[in-house]
Design a protein around this motif. Structure first.
Motif, PDB file in Angstrom:
ATOM      1  N   ARG A  15      17.083  16.248 -16.165  1.00 30.93           N
ATOM      2  CA  ARG A  15      17.155  16.801 -14.798  1.00 30.93           C
ATOM      3  C   ARG A  15      16.612  18.227 -14.739  1.00 30.93           C
ATOM      4  O   ARG A  15      15.856  18.572 -13.833  1.00 30.93           O
ATOM      5  CB  ARG A  15      18.592  16.753 -14.284  1.00 30.93           C
ATOM      6  N   ASN A  17      14.405  19.600 -16.595  1.00 32.03           N
ATOM      7  CA  ASN A  17      12.958  19.615 -16.859  1.00 32.03           C
ATOM      8  C   ASN A  17      12.168  18.786 -15.852  1.00 32.03           C
ATOM      9  O   ASN A  17      10.989  18.521 -16.068  1.00 32.03           O
ATOM     10  CB  ASN A  17      12.672  19.099 -18.273  1.00 32.03           C
ATOM     11  N   ASP A  18      12.815  18.351 -14.758  1.00 24.34           N
ATOM     12  CA  ASP A  18      12.156  17.476 -13.775  1.00 24.34           C
ATOM     13  C   ASP A  18      11.563  16.247 -14.445  1.00 24.34           C
ATOM     14  O   ASP A  18      10.409  15.890 -14.232  1.00 24.34           O
ATOM     15  CB  ASP A  18      11.074  18.234 -12.998  1.00 24.34           C
ATOM     16  N   GLY A  19      12.358  15.613 -15.258  1.00 20.69           N
ATOM     17  CA  GLY A  19      11.905  14.416 -15.967  1.00 20.69           C
ATOM     18  C   GLY A  19      11.403  14.753 -17.358  1.00 20.69           C
ATOM     19  O   GLY A  19      11.769  15.773 -17.938  1.00 20.69           O
TER      20      GLY A  19
END
Length: 143
Positions: A15, A17-19
């Motif tokens: 979350r 690391n934006d995926g």
């Protein structure tokens, strides 16, 4: 508890690391980045019924093409601009939300519809323009 903690920590890392962007090749990530390249003037230039169409232009000083239609037309405005053969040409944006580009349309569903007036005005304006620019009509018609 250790299993639950591992799942929570792993989920938190994903979350934050934006995926997991490194899981895909760079050329795939560039496609996703381009998909987020939206028209920054959409709220200003794409109107809803009852509001006059502001006739926004994108590109150079000379008219290259007129795009008329609904939100699907508004979605392709910048792509059409980039496809013009010369940077001195521009796209004229005549788009209205849920506007079927059908001459004489007065009603859509059970309510009066301002789209017919807009289409009639657009046809009239296009005939009075000095330029012989093409008109690109883009609509989603589900029937």
């Amino acid at each position: 508890m250790a299993l639950v903690a591992t799942v929570i920590v792993a989920g938190g890392v994903v979350r934050l690391n934006d995926g997991l962007p490194s899981r895909l090749p760079e050329h795939i990530n560039s496609i996703f980045e381009e998909a987020n390249n939206k028209n920054p003037r959409r709220d200003e230039c794409h109107v809803h019924g009852g509001t006059p169409v502001p006739e926004c232009t994108y590109g150079g000083p000379r008219l290259g093409v007129i795009v008329i239609g609904d939100s699907h037309a508004a979605a392709v405005i910048r792509a059409v601009e980039k496809a013009l053969p010369e940077s001195s040409l521009h796209v004229l944006d005549w788009t209205m939300a849920a506007c079927r580009t059908i001459a004489g349309i007065d009603f859509y569903g059970a309510t009066p519809y301002g789209c017919g007036d807009f289409v009639a005005q657009a046809i009239q304006k296009s005939h009075s323009m000095e330029s012989q620019a093409p008109i690109l009509i883009v609509n989603r018609l589900s029937w």
